[in-house]
Design a protein around this motif. Structure first.
Motif, short mmCIF file in Angstrom:
data_model
loop_
_atom_site.label_atom_id
_atom_site.label_comp_id
_atom_site.label_asym_id
_atom_site.label_seq_id
_atom_site.Cartn_x
_atom_site.Cartn_y
_atom_site.Cartn_z
N VAL A 393 0.87 -1.17 0.00
CA VAL A 393 0.00 0.00 0.00
C VAL A 393 0.91 1.22 0.00
N VAL A 394 0.72 2.13 -0.94
CA VAL A 394 1.61 3.30 -1.01
C VAL A 394 0.88 4.58 -0.63
N GLY A 395 1.60 5.48 0.01
CA GLY A 395 1.05 6.77 0.41
C GLY A 395 1.14 6.97 1.91
N GLN A 396 0.99 8.21 2.34
CA GLN A 396 1.00 8.53 3.77
C GLN A 396 -0.23 9.38 4.09
N ILE A 397 -0.73 9.22 5.32
CA ILE A 397 -2.03 9.79 5.67
C ILE A 397 -1.91 10.83 6.79
N GLN A 398 -2.47 12.00 6.56
CA GLN A 398 -2.61 13.00 7.64
C GLN A 398 -4.10 13.10 7.99
N PRO A 399 -4.50 12.58 9.15
CA PRO A 399 -5.92 12.63 9.51
C PRO A 399 -6.44 14.07 9.55
N GLY A 400 -7.67 14.24 9.08
CA GLY A 400 -8.36 15.52 9.19
C GLY A 400 -9.54 15.37 10.14
N LYS A 401 -10.38 16.39 10.18
CA LYS A 401 -11.53 16.36 11.10
C LYS A 401 -12.47 15.20 10.83
N ASN A 402 -12.48 14.70 9.59
CA ASN A 402 -13.44 13.66 9.20
C ASN A 402 -12.90 12.24 9.40
N MET A 403 -11.74 12.10 10.05
CA MET A 403 -11.05 10.81 10.08
C MET A 403 -11.92 9.68 10.65
N HIS A 404 -12.60 9.95 11.78
CA HIS A 404 -13.37 8.87 12.41
C HIS A 404 -14.47 8.37 11.50
N ARG A 405 -15.18 9.29 10.87
CA ARG A 405 -16.31 8.91 10.02
C ARG A 405 -15.83 8.04 8.84
#
Ligand SMILES: Nc1ncnc2c1ncn2[C@@H]1O[C@H](COP(=O)(O)OP(=O)(O)O)[C@@H](O)[C@H]1O
Ligand SMILES: [Mg+2]
Length: 437
Positions: A393-405
Motif C-alpha cells: 500500500v503506497v502513500g501517507q495519511i494525515q488525519p483531518g476532522k473527518n477521520m473517524h467517520r
C-alpha cells in the motif's frame, strides 16, 4: 480452514476524493473530484469524474521553486518555507475548486490526495557521477492541506513506491490499465507533461501493464520559448513557433544518443536530467551556427517527438501498439503528434478525452485512485518491467476532522473480509463523467 471472502462485507463503499497533481511543467495544479463506489470487496470498483479544474501556480512561488531546482543549491530554510507554501497552494486550490463547482468540502469530499511539487527525482543514480543513491522528494505539506480543509489528506506516494524497490514514477500504469486494457488490442496511454511517459497495455492482460518515462515532454520546449521571449511566453502554444522553423536533424540525433534515451526500462526522469540549462545550451549552440529561434524550437520539439516514436519501437509490445490514448498539455502540440503519427501510420492516435477524461485530468485522476486505495488499504497493480514485484500500500495519511467517520466507513466495507485475501483492484468501471469537457 481459510474463510471465504464473500459473505459479510457489511456495506458498500462510497468515498469522494479530490486528486491533485502539480506536474513538472509547474504551470498549475490539476484537480479532479471523483466519486468511487464498490458494492463489495470482490465486485468491480466504479469511478465517476464529478469535476475537473486547473489552478494556476502562483508566479512568485514557481520562480522560487524553479530557482531551487535549476541551481541545485539551497538552504534548509528555503526548503522548509517552500514546503509550507506549496501546502498552502494546494489548500487554496482545493477551496477554489470546491467554490467554483459549488460543492462542499465538509459533505462532498472524504479524502484529498496527490503529489506536491517534485523537487528532486533521482531514480537512476548509476547514470550520474558521484556517490548519489536513489532518492525522491516532492513537497506540499499535507498537514497544511488537512488543517486548512478539515479533510484527511494523503501524499508521499512516490517515495512510498520507491521504498518498495521501484522508482516511484510514473505510477500511472495501474490506472491506465484499469481504464483502457483491451481484450484484443495492444494499447498505450501517453502523457506529454513536462516529462513524457507512457503505459503499455498488452492485450488481454490487465496486470501485464508497464510504464516508464521516455524523456523530455514539454520541458525543453517551454525552456526554449521562455529563453527567446525573455519569459514573456511560457510555452509554444499549438506549436506555432516550432511550425515556422527547420529541424536540425544532426542536433536531434546527437541528443538522442545520450545515456538516458538508450538506457533500458525501467527508467524515469525529471528536471535534474532534462533541465532548462540543457535546452538553453542546445539553443546557444544552434544560434552560433546561424539557426533562428524558430529552428531551435522546431529542433527541440523534434527531440521529444522522435524520442517517443523511438521508445515505441524499442520498448513497445511485440506487433506494436494498435491505439495510443493521448493526454497532458503536449498533446495539444501538433508538431509532436503529427510526427508520431507519421512514424506510426497504422496506430490510431486518440485524445484521452474520447473516454470522457479531459486531457489535463489523467494524472490527477491517478492520484485520486492512489488516495482511495491507500486509505482503503489495497496495493495497486504492480507494473511489469520494474526492479521489484513487491506489492504494498503506497502513500501517507494525515488525519483531518473527518477521520473517524471515513475510517468507520472503510471498516464497515471490509466487514470480516480476510486480510490475507486483500488484493489490488483489477476491475474498474468508468461511469459517465459529470463534468464539462
Ligand atoms: N495549446 C498548447 N499547445 C502546445 N503546448 C501546450 C498547450 N497547452 C499546454 N501545453 C504544454 O503543456 C504543458 C503543461 O502540461 P501538463 O500536462 O500540465 O504537464 P505537467 O504534468 O508537467 O504539469 C505546458 O507547459 C505546455 O508546454
Ligand atoms: Mg501541469
Amino acid at each position: 480452514m481459510p474463510s471465504t471472502p464473500t459473505q459479510s462485507s457489511a456495506s458498500p463503499l462510497s468515498l469522494k476524493v479530490i486528486g491533485h497533481n502539480a506536474g513538472t511543467s509547474m504551470d498549475g495544479v490539476d484537480l479532479v473530484h471523483v466519486h468511487f463506489t464498490q458494492d463489495s470487496p470482490t465486485m468491480p470498483l466504479k469511478m465517476q469524474l464529478l469535476h475537473y479544474g486547473e489552478y494556476p501556480m502562483p508566479k512568485m512561488l514557481k520562480a522560487r521553486v524553479m530557482g531551487l531546482i535549476k541551481e541545485n543549491t539551497t538552504t534548509p530554510e528555503e526548503m522548509a518555507i517552500v514546503n509550507i507554501q506549496l501546502g498552502e497552494v494546494i489548500r487554496d486550490a482545493v477551496h477554489w475548486f470546491a467554490e467554483r463547482n459549488e460543492f462542499s468540502l465538509a459533505t462532498d469530499v472524504d479524502l484529498i490526495g496527490g503529489q506536491g511539487q517534485t523537487i528532486w527525482h533521482l531514480p537512476l543514480p548509476e547514470l550520474f557521477e558521484g556517490n548519489q543513491i536513489r532518492a525522491h522528494l516532492d513537497m506540499a505539506e499535507i498537514a497544511i492541506i488537512a488543517a486548512g480543509t478539515g479533510v484527511t489528506s494523503l501524499g508521499n506516494f512516490r517515495v512510498s513506491d520507491m521504498a518498495l524497490g521501484r522508482q516511484g514514477c510514473p505510477l500511472f500504469a495501474a490506472l491506465d490499465s484499469l481504464l483502457l486494457s483491451h481484450p484484443t488490442l495492444n494499447r498505450a496511454v501517453q502523457n506529454i507533461g513536462g516529462i513524457a511517459n507512457f503505459s503499455i497495455l498488452p492485450r488481454g492482460d490487465v496486470e501485464g501493464c508497464y510504464d516508464f518515462d521516455t524523456g523530455p515532454g514539454n520541458i525543453f520546449i517551454d525552456a526554449a520559448v521562455r529563453y527567446f521571449t525573455d519569459g514573456q511566453q511560457e510555452y509554444d502554444k499549438d506549436g506555432a513557433m516550432g511550425k515556422l522553423g527547420k529541424v536540425d536533424q544532426s542536433v536531434v540525433d546527437k541528443v538522442l544518443r545520450g545515456p538516458y534515451f538508450v538506457h533500458d526500462v525501467p527508467k524515469t526522469t525529471g528536471r535534474e536530467t532534462f533541465g532548462d540549462r540543457t535546452a538553453e545550451d542546445i539553443c546557444d549552440e544552434m544560434l552560433a551556427r546561424g539557426a533562428t529561434p524558430e529552428d531551435c524550437v522546431a529542433t527541440i520539439t523534434r527531440i521529444t517527438a522522435q524520442s517517443l516514436a523511438d521508445a515505441y519501437e524499442r520498448w513497445g509490445p511485440p506487433g506494436g501498439v494498435d491505439e495510443i490514448y493521448m493526454g497532458g498539455g503536449g498533446s495539444h502540440n501538433p508538431n509532436i503528434i503529427n510526427y508520431l503519427q507519421q512514424r506510426r501510420p497504422n496506430t490510431r492516435i486518440i485524445p484521452i478525452s474520447e473516454i470522457s477524461i479531459p486531457v489535463g485530468a489523467k494524472e490527477a485522476l491517478g492520484f485520486a485512485l492512489l488516495t482511495l486505495e491507500c486509505f482503503v488499504g489495497r496495493p495497486m497493480i504492480v507494473p511489469k518491467r520494474t526492479e521489484s514485484d513487491r506489492a504494498g500500500v503506497v502513500g501517507q495519511i494525515q488525519p483531518g476532522k473527518n477521520m473517524h467517520r471515513i475510517r468507520r466507513h472503510v471498516v464497515q466495507f471490509w466487514g470480516d473480509f480476510p486480510e490475507e485475501q486483500v488484493k489490488s483492484t483489477t476491475k474498474m468501471i468508468l461511469l459517465p463523467s459529470q463534468c464539462d469537457m
